[in-house]
Design an enzyme around this catalytic site. Sequence first.
Site, PDB file in Angstrom:
ATOM      1  N   ALA A 203       0.844  -1.198   0.000  1.00 14.90           N
ATOM      2  CA  ALA A 203       0.000   0.000   0.000  1.00 14.90           C
ATOM      3  C   ALA A 203       0.876   1.243   0.000  1.00 14.90           C
ATOM      4  O   ALA A 203       1.953   1.252   0.596  1.00 14.90           O
ATOM      5  CB  ALA A 203      -0.910  -0.011   1.226  1.00 14.90           C
ATOM      6  N   ALA A 204       0.409   2.284  -0.637  1.00 11.76           N
ATOM      7  CA  ALA A 204       1.177   3.526  -0.725  1.00 11.76           C
ATOM      8  C   ALA A 204       1.455   4.110   0.658  1.00 11.76           C
ATOM      9  O   ALA A 204       2.485   4.745   0.875  1.00 11.76           O
ATOM     10  CB  ALA A 204       0.425   4.542  -1.577  1.00 11.76           C
ATOM     11  N   CYS A 205       0.574   3.846   1.599  1.00 13.34           N
ATOM     12  CA  CYS A 205       0.747   4.405   2.945  1.00 13.34           C
ATOM     13  C   CYS A 205       1.682   3.566   3.805  1.00 13.34           C
ATOM     14  O   CYS A 205       1.928   3.898   4.953  1.00 13.34           O
ATOM     15  CB  CYS A 205      -0.613   4.537   3.629  1.00 13.34           C
ATOM     16  N   ASN A 206       2.221   2.477   3.259  1.00 12.20           N
ATOM     17  CA  ASN A 206       3.035   1.574   4.074  1.00 12.20           C
ATOM     18  C   ASN A 206       4.202   1.017   3.264  1.00 12.20           C
ATOM     19  O   ASN A 206       4.423  -0.190   3.231  1.00 12.20           O
ATOM     20  CB  ASN A 206       2.150   0.446   4.600  1.00 12.20           C
ATOM     21  N   THR A 207       4.973   1.883   2.637  1.00 10.92           N
ATOM     22  CA  THR A 207       6.012   1.448   1.705  1.00 10.92           C
ATOM     23  C   THR A 207       7.231   0.835   2.378  1.00 10.92           C
ATOM     24  O   THR A 207       8.012   0.176   1.722  1.00 10.92           O
ATOM     25  CB  THR A 207       6.485   2.616   0.815  1.00 10.92           C
TER      26      THR A 207
END
Length: 87
Positions: free
Chosen positions: A31-35
Site C-alpha cells: 500500500a502507498a501508505c506503508n512502503t
Amino acid sequence: PGIINLGFEGVSGEALMLLLDLNGISVSTGAACNTESVEPSHVLTAMGLSPERARSCIRISLSVCNTEEEIDTICRAVSEAVERART
C-alpha cells in the site's frame, strides 16, 4: 481509478518489482501508505487474500498523462517479467 493491482500465482511481487525496475518501470508491492513494510499488504489481506497471494501482487499507478504506448510497454514488460520470474 488509476491504480491497478495485479497478482501472479507462484511469482513473488518483490521479484517482479525488481525485474520491472531494471526496465525503468516503477511499481510497488504494498500500500502507498506503508512502503517501508515487508509484510503483505494489509489492504489486500483485509480484502480476503491470503498472505502468500498478497505477496504475489504488484501495484501500478497510472494517470491521464500516461500514453497508450506507455501502457503497452508496461503490459509487455510485466508479461516478460512474470515469465522470467517463473523460470
